[in-house]
Design a protein around this motif. Structure first.
Motif, PDB file in Angstrom:
ATOM      1  N   ILE A 173       0.964  -1.113   0.020  1.00 30.49           N
ATOM      2  CA  ILE A 173      -0.029   0.009   0.113  1.00 30.49           C
ATOM      3  C   ILE A 173       0.895   1.267   0.031  1.00 30.49           C
ATOM      4  N   GLY A 174       0.487   2.213  -0.800  1.00 29.60           N
ATOM      5  CA  GLY A 174       1.107   3.370  -0.958  1.00 29.60           C
ATOM      6  C   GLY A 174       0.341   4.796  -0.482  1.00 29.60           C
ATOM      7  N   VAL A 175       1.198   5.636   0.401  1.00 26.70           N
ATOM      8  CA  VAL A 175       0.296   6.706   0.740  1.00 26.70           C
ATOM      9  C   VAL A 175       1.161   7.755   0.610  1.00 26.70           C
ATOM     10  N   ASP A 176       0.446   8.885  -0.040  1.00 26.61           N
ATOM     11  CA  ASP A 176       1.323  10.241  -0.032  1.00 26.61           C
ATOM     12  C   ASP A 176       0.958  11.113   1.086  1.00 26.61           C
ATOM     13  N   ASP A 177       1.861  12.140   1.148  1.00 25.55           N
ATOM     14  CA  ASP A 177       1.640  13.410   2.196  1.00 25.55           C
ATOM     15  C   ASP A 177       1.255  12.799   3.382  1.00 25.55           C
ATOM     16  N   THR A 178       2.044  11.659   3.954  1.00 26.58           N
ATOM     17  CA  THR A 178       1.410  11.036   5.294  1.00 26.58           C
ATOM     18  C   THR A 178       1.216  12.078   6.617  1.00 26.58           C
ATOM     19  N   ASP A 179       2.478  12.825   6.694  1.00 26.50           N
ATOM     20  CA  ASP A 179       2.400  13.835   7.912  1.00 26.50           C
ATOM     21  C   ASP A 179       1.988  15.232   7.453  1.00 26.50           C
ATOM     22  N   ALA A 188       1.640  11.227  15.154  1.00 27.75           N
ATOM     23  CA  ALA A 188       1.922   9.904  16.144  1.00 27.75           C
ATOM     24  C   ALA A 188       1.133   8.756  15.930  1.00 27.75           C
ATOM     25  N   GLU A 189      -0.340   9.080  15.777  1.00 25.16           N
ATOM     26  CA  GLU A 189      -1.380   8.123  15.361  1.00 25.16           C
ATOM     27  C   GLU A 189      -1.401   7.717  14.083  1.00 25.16           C
ATOM     28  N   ALA A 190      -1.087   8.888  13.147  1.00 24.51           N
ATOM     29  CA  ALA A 190      -0.866   7.891  11.811  1.00 24.51           C
ATOM     30  C   ALA A 190       0.297   7.110  11.546  1.00 24.51           C
ATOM     31  N   TRP A 191       1.454   7.081  12.116  1.00 20.77           N
ATOM     32  CA  TRP A 191       2.367   6.306  12.023  1.00 20.77           C
ATOM     33  C   TRP A 191       2.166   5.004  12.856  1.00 20.77           C
ATOM     34  N   ALA A 192       1.623   5.321  13.881  1.00 19.27           N
ATOM     35  CA  ALA A 192       1.097   4.067  14.580  1.00 19.27           C
ATOM     36  C   ALA A 192       0.076   3.245  13.777  1.00 19.27           C
ATOM     37  N   LEU A 193      -0.536   3.735  13.055  1.00 22.23           N
ATOM     38  CA  LEU A 193      -1.695   3.024  12.048  1.00 22.23           C
ATOM     39  C   LEU A 193      -0.714   2.448  11.120  1.00 22.23           C
ATOM     40  N   LEU A 194       0.206   2.836  10.599  1.00 24.68           N
ATOM     41  CA  LEU A 194       0.899   2.664   9.214  1.00 24.68           C
ATOM     42  C   LEU A 194       1.803   1.146   9.974  1.00 24.68           C
ATOM     43  N   ARG A 195       2.145   1.364  11.076  1.00 23.21           N
ATOM     44  CA  ARG A 195       3.088   0.261  11.666  1.00 23.21           C
ATOM     45  C   ARG A 195       1.984  -0.913  11.797  1.00 23.21           C
ATOM     46  N   ALA A 196       0.907  -0.725  12.194  1.00 27.06           N
ATOM     47  CA  ALA A 196      -0.138  -1.647  12.442  1.00 27.06           C
ATOM     48  C   ALA A 196      -0.405  -2.454  11.036  1.00 27.06           C
ATOM     49  N   VAL A 197      -0.600  -1.802  10.160  1.00 23.06           N
ATOM     50  CA  VAL A 197      -0.915  -2.288   8.745  1.00 23.06           C
ATOM     51  C   VAL A 197       0.208  -3.227   8.237  1.00 23.06           C
ATOM     52  N   ALA A 198       1.547  -2.733   8.589  1.00 23.59           N
ATOM     53  CA  ALA A 198       2.560  -3.346   8.138  1.00 23.59           C
ATOM     54  C   ALA A 198       2.951  -4.592   9.106  1.00 23.59           C
ATOM     55  N   ALA A 199       2.464  -4.373  10.088  1.00 25.52           N
ATOM     56  CA  ALA A 199       2.603  -5.736  11.127  1.00 25.52           C
ATOM     57  C   ALA A 199       1.505  -6.700  10.745  1.00 25.52           C
ATOM     58  N   ALA A 200       0.610  -6.377  10.143  1.00 25.24           N
ATOM     59  CA  ALA A 200      -0.406  -7.384   9.747  1.00 25.24           C
ATOM     60  C   ALA A 200       0.073  -8.051   8.217  1.00 25.24           C
TER      61      ALA A 200
END
Length: 294
Positions: A173-179, A188-200
């Protein structure tokens, strides 16, 4: 995996000599100032822009040869001008539209022949799964699922775009302009979300201005792109610095599987003053503009 990857726009190279290795479920941050080819690199790695140098491999599929196949396994979150949310639509309308597109373009013939009630139940389950993975609680929105996109907070819109991408159950999955325009807490919440997606198990490519320490950082700074390993995990292949250059030939792409996801070749040459040793902001901007017009 990318090795010596390079993409040129009508007035120069958007990026060049990008090399890195990331396993399944990695969090990869494409870091750098705006105009340094971050979005072009994101679109190239998800099969939406055709590169002219080097190669990459996504899920065993080689780029740029297998762009269409990569698009089938790579989802896009928010990318301005390419996969934007429609501010006039509600959250529910976006979800239903994506479910219909998913069924139309990615569903099997057997799935299309199932009873309407069965298909509807499967669609509801897929939407609920994607919303849960993206951490978007419809009940917490101002008008629930009838909330218009224009009324969403920036972080909520990011969650919705990721949920829509996850409905296809992509491997990347690709996401632009994340922050972009996020407070420290929301970032911090956005990166936590992306970490969770990656962890899955879904590999995440995230364009950002400042990457977290635990991400594999692909840094673009003006005339160079370099790879820095995540703090917790060393990449299996070292990154290499980008080699500046410029060119007069445009980026080109295959036909998209979804509307607005690929470039068309531009015919104009770059200015005569351009040299083979310049990576230009104009090169990245022009290559991206071609994608947005397609």
């Amino acid at each position: 995996m990318a090795e010596g990857l390079g993409l040129k726009g009508p007035r120069g190279w958007a990026f060049r000599d990008v090399s890195f290795h990331a396993g399944a479920g990695a969090l990869v941050a494409l870091e750098g100032p705006s105009g340094t080819g971050r979005t072009c690199l994101l679109l190239a790695l998800t099969g939406r822009m055709k590169t002219q140098e080097g190669h990459a491999e996504v899920g065993g599929l080689r780029l740029p040869r297998k762009m269409a196949a990569v698009r089938r396994i790579a989802g896009l979150g928010q990318v301005p001008g390419v996969s934007e949310l429609d501010p006039s639509l509600t959250v529910a309308e976006h979800l239903r539209e994506r479910a219909l597109l998913q069924r139309r373009f990615d569903g099997s013939v057997r799935a299309l022949l199932r009873r309407p009630g069965t298909r509807a139940a499967e669609t509801r389950a897929r939407i609920a799964e994607a919303l849960a993975a993206a951490g978007l609680d419809l009940a917490a929105l101002p008008k629930g699922e009838r909330t218009s996109v224009r009324d969403l907070e920036r972080l909520e819109a990011l969650r919705l775009s990721i949920a829509l991408a996850l409905m296809g159950r992509p491997r990347l999955i690709g996401v632009d302009d994340t922050d972009l325009k996020l407070s420290d807490a929301d970032r911090a919440e956005a990166w936590a979300l992306l970490r969770a997606v990656a962890a899955a198990g879904t590999t995440v490519l995230a364009v950002c201005s400042e990457a977290p320490a635990d991400a594999l950082r692909i840094t673009t700074v003006g005339t160079a792109a370099a790879t820095e390993p995540a703090a917790a995990e060393e990449p299996t292949e070292p990154g290499t610095a980008a080699k500046p250059a410029a060119a007069t030939e445009p980026a080109a792409a295959e036909e998209p599987t979804e509307p607005g996801t690929a470039t068309e070749p531009a015919a104009a040459d770059g200015p005569a003053a351009a040299t083979e040793d310049d990576i230009t902001e104009e090169g990245a901007a022009d290559a991206l503009a071609e994608t947005r017009r397609a």
